[in-house]
Design a protein around this motif. Structure first.
Motif, PDB file in Angstrom:
ATOM      1  N   CYS A  66      17.587 -27.013 -42.452  1.00 23.91           N
ATOM      2  CA  CYS A  66      18.159 -26.513 -43.705  1.00 23.91           C
ATOM      3  C   CYS A  66      19.197 -25.429 -43.421  1.00 23.91           C
ATOM      4  O   CYS A  66      20.206 -25.335 -44.117  1.00 23.91           O
ATOM      5  CB  CYS A  66      17.074 -25.900 -44.590  1.00 23.91           C
ATOM      6  SG  CYS A  66      15.579 -26.871 -44.702  1.00 23.91           S
ATOM      7  N   CYS A  69      23.071 -25.704 -43.286  1.00 22.36           N
ATOM      8  CA  CYS A  69      23.905 -25.747 -44.487  1.00 22.36           C
ATOM      9  C   CYS A  69      23.575 -24.675 -45.511  1.00 22.36           C
ATOM     10  O   CYS A  69      24.342 -24.464 -46.439  1.00 22.36           O
ATOM     11  CB  CYS A  69      23.765 -27.101 -45.164  1.00 22.36           C
ATOM     12  SG  CYS A  69      24.290 -28.483 -44.146  1.00 22.36           S
ATOM     13  N   HIS A  70      22.413 -24.033 -45.384  1.00 19.59           N
ATOM     14  CA  HIS A  70      22.003 -23.065 -46.406  1.00 19.59           C
ATOM     15  C   HIS A  70      21.735 -21.702 -45.796  1.00 19.59           C
ATOM     16  O   HIS A  70      21.127 -21.606 -44.736  1.00 19.59           O
ATOM     17  CB  HIS A  70      20.706 -23.517 -47.101  1.00 19.59           C
ATOM     18  CG  HIS A  70      20.859 -24.716 -47.971  1.00 19.59           C
ATOM     19  ND1 HIS A  70      21.336 -24.666 -49.258  1.00 19.59           N
ATOM     20  CD2 HIS A  70      20.584 -26.026 -47.741  1.00 19.59           C
ATOM     21  CE1 HIS A  70      21.352 -25.877 -49.776  1.00 19.59           C
ATOM     22  NE2 HIS A  70      20.900 -26.740 -48.879  1.00 19.59           N
TER      23      HIS A  70
HETATM   24  C1  HEC Z   1      24.062 -31.232 -44.349  1.00 17.49           C
HETATM   25  C2  HEC Z   1      23.957 -30.014 -45.083  1.00 17.49           C
HETATM   26  C3  HEC Z   1      22.638 -29.702 -45.768  1.00 17.49           C
HETATM   27  C4  HEC Z   1      21.393 -29.655 -45.214  1.00 17.49           C
HETATM   28  C5  HEC Z   1      20.972 -29.943 -43.783  1.00 17.49           C
HETATM   29  C6  HEC Z   1      20.480 -29.243 -46.280  1.00 17.49           C
HETATM   30  N1  HEC Z   1      21.175 -29.064 -47.436  1.00 17.49           N
HETATM   31 FE1  HEC Z   1      20.409 -28.567 -49.238  1.00 17.49          FE
HETATM   32  N2  HEC Z   1      22.210 -28.752 -50.090  1.00 17.49           N
HETATM   33  C7  HEC Z   1      23.396 -29.036 -49.421  1.00 17.49           C
HETATM   34  C8  HEC Z   1      24.484 -29.131 -50.382  1.00 17.49           C
HETATM   35  C9  HEC Z   1      25.933 -29.414 -50.048  1.00 17.49           C
HETATM   36  C10 HEC Z   1      23.912 -28.916 -51.651  1.00 17.49           C
HETATM   37  C11 HEC Z   1      24.638 -28.916 -53.013  1.00 17.49           C
HETATM   38  C12 HEC Z   1      25.076 -30.295 -53.394  1.00 17.49           C
HETATM   39  C13 HEC Z   1      23.922 -31.257 -53.505  1.00 17.49           C
HETATM   40  O1  HEC Z   1      22.893 -30.914 -54.129  1.00 17.49           O
HETATM   41  O2  HEC Z   1      24.042 -32.343 -52.944  1.00 17.49           O
HETATM   42  C14 HEC Z   1      22.494 -28.696 -51.427  1.00 17.49           C
HETATM   43  C15 HEC Z   1      21.577 -28.450 -52.437  1.00 17.49           C
HETATM   44  C16 HEC Z   1      20.244 -28.129 -52.222  1.00 17.49           C
HETATM   45  C17 HEC Z   1      19.310 -27.820 -53.274  1.00 17.49           C
HETATM   46  C18 HEC Z   1      19.618 -27.809 -54.770  1.00 17.49           C
HETATM   47  C19 HEC Z   1      19.571 -29.198 -55.324  1.00 17.49           C
HETATM   48  C20 HEC Z   1      19.988 -29.269 -56.765  1.00 17.49           C
HETATM   49  O3  HEC Z   1      20.246 -30.371 -57.244  1.00 17.49           O
HETATM   50  O4  HEC Z   1      20.075 -28.234 -57.436  1.00 17.49           O
HETATM   51  C21 HEC Z   1      18.121 -27.536 -52.657  1.00 17.49           C
HETATM   52  C22 HEC Z   1      16.805 -27.157 -53.351  1.00 17.49           C
HETATM   53  C23 HEC Z   1      18.314 -27.676 -51.248  1.00 17.49           C
HETATM   54  N3  HEC Z   1      19.614 -28.039 -51.020  1.00 17.49           N
HETATM   55  C24 HEC Z   1      17.339 -27.455 -50.308  1.00 17.49           C
HETATM   56  C25 HEC Z   1      17.476 -27.801 -48.979  1.00 17.49           C
HETATM   57  C26 HEC Z   1      16.402 -27.705 -48.021  1.00 17.49           C
HETATM   58  C27 HEC Z   1      15.017 -27.169 -48.316  1.00 17.49           C
HETATM   59  C28 HEC Z   1      16.878 -28.181 -46.854  1.00 17.49           C
HETATM   60  C29 HEC Z   1      16.126 -28.382 -45.552  1.00 17.49           C
HETATM   61  C30 HEC Z   1      14.960 -29.220 -45.662  1.00 17.49           C
HETATM   62  C31 HEC Z   1      18.271 -28.539 -47.072  1.00 17.49           C
HETATM   63  N4  HEC Z   1      18.579 -28.281 -48.370  1.00 17.49           N
HETATM   64  C32 HEC Z   1      19.117 -29.058 -46.109  1.00 17.49           C
HETATM   65  C33 HEC Z   1      23.540 -29.220 -48.080  1.00 17.49           C
HETATM   66  C34 HEC Z   1      22.498 -29.325 -47.167  1.00 17.49           C
END
Ligand code: HEC
Length: 142
Positions: A66, A69-70
């Motif tokens: 995670c 990207c976060h």
């Molecule tokens: C490759 C990049 C990437 C990775 C790795 C990633 N995220 Fe994300 N995440 C994003 C992006 C870009 C967004 C906003 C756009 C979307 O929701 O697709 C997002 C949105 C989210 C949201 C909001 C969704 C919503 O609809 O409001 C959550 C919760 C989240 N991520 C949790 C996680 C968690 C927990 C992990 C690890 C298990 C993770 N992300 C891994 C790129 C990533």
């Protein structure tokens, strides 16, 4: 021996079906439906109450990539976890969004998040509870 075999083979398909199934299902359903609902509600409330600390969660964020990207308080490829907290999702909803992201919720982010079904549910739930705790504690503003 012969007579038993003859008896079973001929009786089951012909006339035994209706009365037998009726008798057995009626009794069992009324008798055993007591315990399940109470259990599930207890589990849900318990899991949403105690929020894990960042120290507990960081290894999970790293392990599940995670953090690629976060960040907690800063927008990167994905939104800051503190900003996700502001959306007021339930923990279950966040878990759902980890498995099936909805890029339309974040139009300002051009790269969509890939679905991450490989994250174990228990870990996803912990992460979700932690994300929501960022809202309750009012994450420090940079
Ligand atoms: C490759 C990049 C990437 C990775 C790795 C990633 N995220 Fe994300 N995440 C994003 C992006 C870009 C967004 C906003 C756009 C979307 O929701 O697709 C997002 C949105 C989210 C949201 C909001 C969704 C919503 O609809 O409001 C959550 C919760 C989240 N991520 C949790 C996680 C968690 C927990 C992990 C690890 C298990 C993770 N992300 C891994 C790129 C990533």
């Amino acid at each position: 021996m012969h007579s038993t075999a003859y008896y079973t083979l001929n009786n089951i398909p012909a006339g035994a079906k209706l009365p037998v199934s009726e008798l057995s299902t009626k009794r069992s359903t009324t008798a055993t439906t007591k315990t399940t609902p109470a259990k599930t509600t207890a589990a849900t409330t318990a899991s949403s109450k105690k929020a894990p600390t960042y120290a507990e969660i960081e290894p999970l964020l790293v392990k599940n990539t995670c953090t690629a990207c976060h960040a907690v308080n800063k927008r990167q490829v994905g939104p800051a976890f503190a900003d996700i907290a502001k959306r007021k999702y339930s923990n279950e909803r966040i878990v759902q969004l980890i498995y099936n992201p909805e890029p339309k919720n974040w139009p300002e982010h051009e790269t969509p998040m890939a679905p991450m079904p490989q994250v174990p549910k228990t870990e996803a739930l912990k992460i979700a509870a932690w994300i929501n705790s960022l809202r309750i504690e009012k994450a420090p503003t940079p």
